[in-house]
Design an enzyme around this catalytic site. Structure first.
Site, mmCIF file in Angstrom:
data_model
loop_
_atom_site.group_PDB
_atom_site.id
_atom_site.type_symbol
_atom_site.label_atom_id
_atom_site.label_comp_id
_atom_site.label_asym_id
_atom_site.label_seq_id
_atom_site.Cartn_x
_atom_site.Cartn_y
_atom_site.Cartn_z
ATOM 1 N N LYS A 21 -71.601 8.094 1.127
ATOM 2 C CA LYS A 21 -71.417 8.736 -0.188
ATOM 3 C C LYS A 21 -70.187 8.168 -0.878
ATOM 4 C CE LYS A 21 -69.252 12.828 -0.321
ATOM 5 N NZ LYS A 21 -68.072 12.895 -1.181
ATOM 6 N N ASN A 22 -69.062 8.068 -0.165
ATOM 7 C CA ASN A 22 -67.808 7.685 -0.819
ATOM 8 C C ASN A 22 -67.732 6.206 -1.147
ATOM 9 O OD1 ASN A 22 -67.193 10.338 -0.764
ATOM 10 N ND2 ASN A 22 -65.749 10.206 0.942
ATOM 11 N N CYS A 116 -59.721 21.583 -5.898
ATOM 12 C CA CYS A 116 -60.855 22.089 -5.098
ATOM 13 C C CYS A 116 -60.272 23.090 -4.113
ATOM 14 C CB CYS A 116 -61.561 20.938 -4.387
ATOM 15 S SG CYS A 116 -60.531 20.211 -3.133
ATOM 16 N N ARG A 121 -55.402 18.275 -5.857
ATOM 17 C CA ARG A 121 -56.053 16.959 -6.045
ATOM 18 C C ARG A 121 -55.499 16.217 -7.269
ATOM 19 N NH1 ARG A 121 -60.869 16.958 -3.116
ATOM 20 N NH2 ARG A 121 -60.600 14.703 -3.039
ATOM 21 N N ASP A 305 -61.602 14.075 6.805
ATOM 22 C CA ASP A 305 -62.961 14.568 6.539
ATOM 23 C C ASP A 305 -63.715 14.949 7.809
ATOM 24 O OD1 ASP A 305 -63.688 12.435 3.668
ATOM 25 O OD2 ASP A 305 -62.443 14.208 3.930
ATOM 26 N N ARG A 397 -73.926 18.259 -1.588
ATOM 27 C CA ARG A 397 -73.201 17.210 -2.311
ATOM 28 C C ARG A 397 -73.104 15.942 -1.475
ATOM 29 N NH1 ARG A 397 -67.797 18.955 -5.312
ATOM 30 N NH2 ARG A 397 -67.893 16.685 -5.504
HETATM 31 C C1 EPZ Z 1 -61.136 10.476 -0.941
HETATM 32 O O1 EPZ Z 1 -60.575 11.439 -1.819
HETATM 33 C C2 EPZ Z 1 -62.454 11.069 -0.480
HETATM 34 N N1 EPZ Z 1 -63.312 11.296 -1.629
HETATM 35 C C3 EPZ Z 1 -62.199 12.389 0.243
HETATM 36 O O2 EPZ Z 1 -63.447 12.806 0.774
HETATM 37 C C4 EPZ Z 1 -61.237 12.173 1.408
HETATM 38 O O3 EPZ Z 1 -60.924 13.425 1.967
HETATM 39 C C5 EPZ Z 1 -59.965 11.488 0.903
HETATM 40 O O4 EPZ Z 1 -60.299 10.265 0.209
HETATM 41 C C6 EPZ Z 1 -59.008 11.138 2.046
HETATM 42 O O5 EPZ Z 1 -59.662 10.301 2.959
HETATM 43 C C7 EPZ Z 1 -63.997 10.247 -2.140
HETATM 44 O O6 EPZ Z 1 -63.909 9.130 -1.677
HETATM 45 C C8 EPZ Z 1 -64.890 10.563 -3.316
HETATM 46 P P1 EPZ Z 1 -56.729 10.408 -1.628
HETATM 47 P P2 EPZ Z 1 -59.285 11.032 -2.719
HETATM 48 O O7 EPZ Z 1 -56.425 9.884 -2.983
HETATM 49 O O8 EPZ Z 1 -59.411 9.647 -3.180
HETATM 50 C C9 EPZ Z 1 -52.876 12.930 -2.803
HETATM 51 C C10 EPZ Z 1 -65.299 14.141 1.067
HETATM 52 O O9 EPZ Z 1 -65.407 15.076 1.851
HETATM 53 N N2 EPZ Z 1 -52.955 12.225 -4.086
HETATM 54 O O10 EPZ Z 1 -56.719 9.480 -0.462
HETATM 55 O O11 EPZ Z 1 -59.112 12.080 -3.737
HETATM 56 C C11 EPZ Z 1 -54.070 13.872 -2.594
HETATM 57 O O12 EPZ Z 1 -53.816 15.120 -3.212
HETATM 58 C C12 EPZ Z 1 -64.053 13.979 0.236
HETATM 59 O O13 EPZ Z 1 -66.151 13.223 0.931
HETATM 60 C C13 EPZ Z 1 -51.917 12.391 -5.010
HETATM 61 O O14 EPZ Z 1 -50.952 13.122 -4.774
HETATM 62 O O15 EPZ Z 1 -58.131 11.158 -1.638
HETATM 63 C C14 EPZ Z 1 -54.138 13.980 -1.094
HETATM 64 O O16 EPZ Z 1 -53.193 14.924 -0.656
HETATM 65 C C15 EPZ Z 1 -63.181 15.211 0.316
HETATM 66 N N3 EPZ Z 1 -51.985 11.724 -6.197
HETATM 67 C C16 EPZ Z 1 -53.725 12.586 -0.629
HETATM 68 O O17 EPZ Z 1 -53.012 11.981 -1.720
HETATM 69 C C17 EPZ Z 1 -53.035 10.891 -6.494
HETATM 70 O O18 EPZ Z 1 -53.033 10.286 -7.590
HETATM 71 C C18 EPZ Z 1 -54.896 11.689 -0.266
HETATM 72 O O19 EPZ Z 1 -55.757 11.658 -1.368
HETATM 73 C C19 EPZ Z 1 -54.069 10.736 -5.552
HETATM 74 C C20 EPZ Z 1 -54.003 11.410 -4.349
#
Ligand code: EPZ
Length: 417
Positions: A21-22, A116, A121, A305, A397
């Site tokens: 999916k991702n 969420c 996020r 995840d 989803r």
């Molecule tokens: C991706 O989310 C995945 N989603 C998430 O999977 C997964 O949990 C996550 O990566 C971590 O592996 C998709 O790929 C669509 P991050 P993403 O940016 O990109 C903080 C699922 O179940 N952050 O690596 O949003 C954030 O809040 C989903 O499929 C900032 O602070 O994750 C988090 O604490 C759930 N500022 C950490 O970094 C930003 O601009 C990691 O987030 C971006 C992120």
């Protein structure tokens, strides 16, 4: 929508793992950058993909479903640069269209993605990165309004190994002709690598993906006839946990073993029996899982995840397990639902202390997010009694045909309104 799950069913058999999916959610918006149509294969048939297809269509991109898992995407008639509230608020990955729209139109308006159940996020790393590339960005009435005169070469230092920011900034940089962009502290997740492979096959010049520093030399054209998405390591991990419960034996087909190393490592520490083949894994459950410690980390660390699914397995382990969630501030909503099923879990800030109990008991529980829902399905399958999970829209989803796959293995899961 609810699931009605009969407990204490033995799961035996084999199943095919669907596309990631991702990875699909990264590659689909990247098609905005292509000169001509592309066929995407092994796309999972899940709600988030339907949402992303909807979003691309609103922008004027043609998205045709060739069959259950194949899409034809034709971006040539794209004619809008605004992504509306109703779609962006539904799915955070919608933010990925911002950069490509900026490259196409020099202007883009994308509604602010929401939070969420496991945290706010934020997208500050995305915004700061786009600014480094030359974009002027402001927030107006809930919209991210971005304009750019001239893109520029840049060195972007990510404050954290953010999957989304890495994906978003790599795809945005790919078509910045004659510009050189270096992104440091990149995420190394397989889905990031899959996006870069897709773009490089389309003619991009992306070097070093899968390592901390990625260098992109912008090109002036991207085109590719077809591409097959990698299998979903988190779906695979979820079924590996399902096969870990006593008397269960499941053969997973169509996996990439190295994407599952951190999960395999923990399952072996728990005492689960695994036979690993080239693209398949046979998992056999054990009487009593051993308790362990888990710390979620960016890839190649243990994936956040998979944290919820392991919490279910460890809730009936022998002894006390510690789960430290380092990626999100409070990704433990599932713990409170598992406690309704007799799990003995204490949450102290970002640490869950899971004391193994003899058995889980059925209950009416509430799904709060995608992976939490998966952990509750696993709990329902082993619980004493029949469990009802509410709000299973979350699970649709990201898991293709989850009750069909489980019922083929011997489960009894019924979808009820
Ligand atoms: C991706 O989310 C995945 N989603 C998430 O999977 C997964 O949990 C996550 O990566 C971590 O592996 C998709 O790929 C669509 P991050 P993403 O940016 O990109 C903080 C699922 O179940 N952050 O690596 O949003 C954030 O809040 C989903 O499929 C900032 O602070 O994750 C988090 O604490 C759930 N500022 C950490 O970094 C930003 O601009 C990691 O987030 C971006 C992120």
């Amino acid at each position: 929508m609810k699931f009605y799950i009969e407990g204490q069913k033995t799961l035996k058999g084999e199943l095919y793992i669907s596309g990631a999916k991702n990875s699909a959610l990264a590659i689909m918006p990247a098609t905005i950058l292509l000169e001509k149509p592309v066929i995407l294969k092994n796309i999972p048939d899940v709600e988030d993909i339907r949402t992303m297809s909807e979003l691309l269509k609103i922008l004027g991109v043609k998205v045709k479903k060739i069959n259950k898992n194949t899409l034809e995407i034709d971006p040539r008639d794209i004619n809008k640069y605004q992504a509306p509230y109703e779609l962006v608020s539904k799915m955070r990955a919608s933010i990925y269209v911002l950069g490509p729209l900026l490259v196409r139109f020099k202007k883009a308006i994308v509604y602010m993605p929401g939070g969420c159940s496991f945290g706010p996020r934020p997208i500050d790393f995305h915004i700061e990165g786009l600014k480094k590339l030359g974009a002027n960005i402001k927030i107006e009435h809930g919209n991210i309004v971005a304009i750019v005169d001239e893109f520029k070469s840049a060195h972007i230092q990510l404050p954290f190994k953010s999957v989304g920011a890495t994906i978003h900034l790599i795809m945005t940089s790919a078509l910045l002709k004659d510009k050189k962009i270096t992104i440091s502290n990149c995420a190394l997740e397989p889905e990031v690598v899959d996006l870069a492979h897709f773009l490089n096959k389309a003619g991009a010049k992306i070097y070093g993906v899968g390592y901390d520093e990625v260098i992109i030399e912008g090109v002036n054209k991207l085109e590719i006839d077809e591409y097959e998405i990698i299998p979903d390591r988190i779906e695979a991990g979820t079924y590996l946990v399902a096969g870990s419960f006593k008397n269960n034996k499941i053969l997973l087909r169509n996996v990439i073993v190295e994407h599952l190393e951190p999960v395999i490592d923990k399952l072996l520490s728990i005492g689960v029996k695994l036979k690993i083949y080239k693209n398949e894994i046979l998992v056999e459950g054990i009487e009593k899982p051993r308790s362990i410690e888990i710390q979620t980390q960016p890839f190649p660390g243990f994936p956040t995840d998979m944290q919820a699914q392991f919490m279910t397995l460890l809730s009936i382990a022998d002894g006390v397990s510690i789960i430290k969630e380092n990626i999100y501030p409070n990704r433990f909503a599932h713990a409170y639902e598992l406690m309704r099923m007799s799990a003995d879990i204490k949450i102290v800030e970002n640490v869950a202390i899971v004391k193994g109990v003899n058995e889980l008991t059925s209950a009416i529980v509430n799904a709060t997010d995608l992976r939490a829902s998966a952990s509750l399905v696993l709990a329902g399958l082993i619980a004493n009694g029949n469990t009802i999970i509410e709000n299973i829209e979350h699970i649709d989803r990201g898991y293709e045909d989850i009750e069909i796959k489980f019922n083929k293995l011997g489960a009894k899961i019924e979808r009820i309104i």
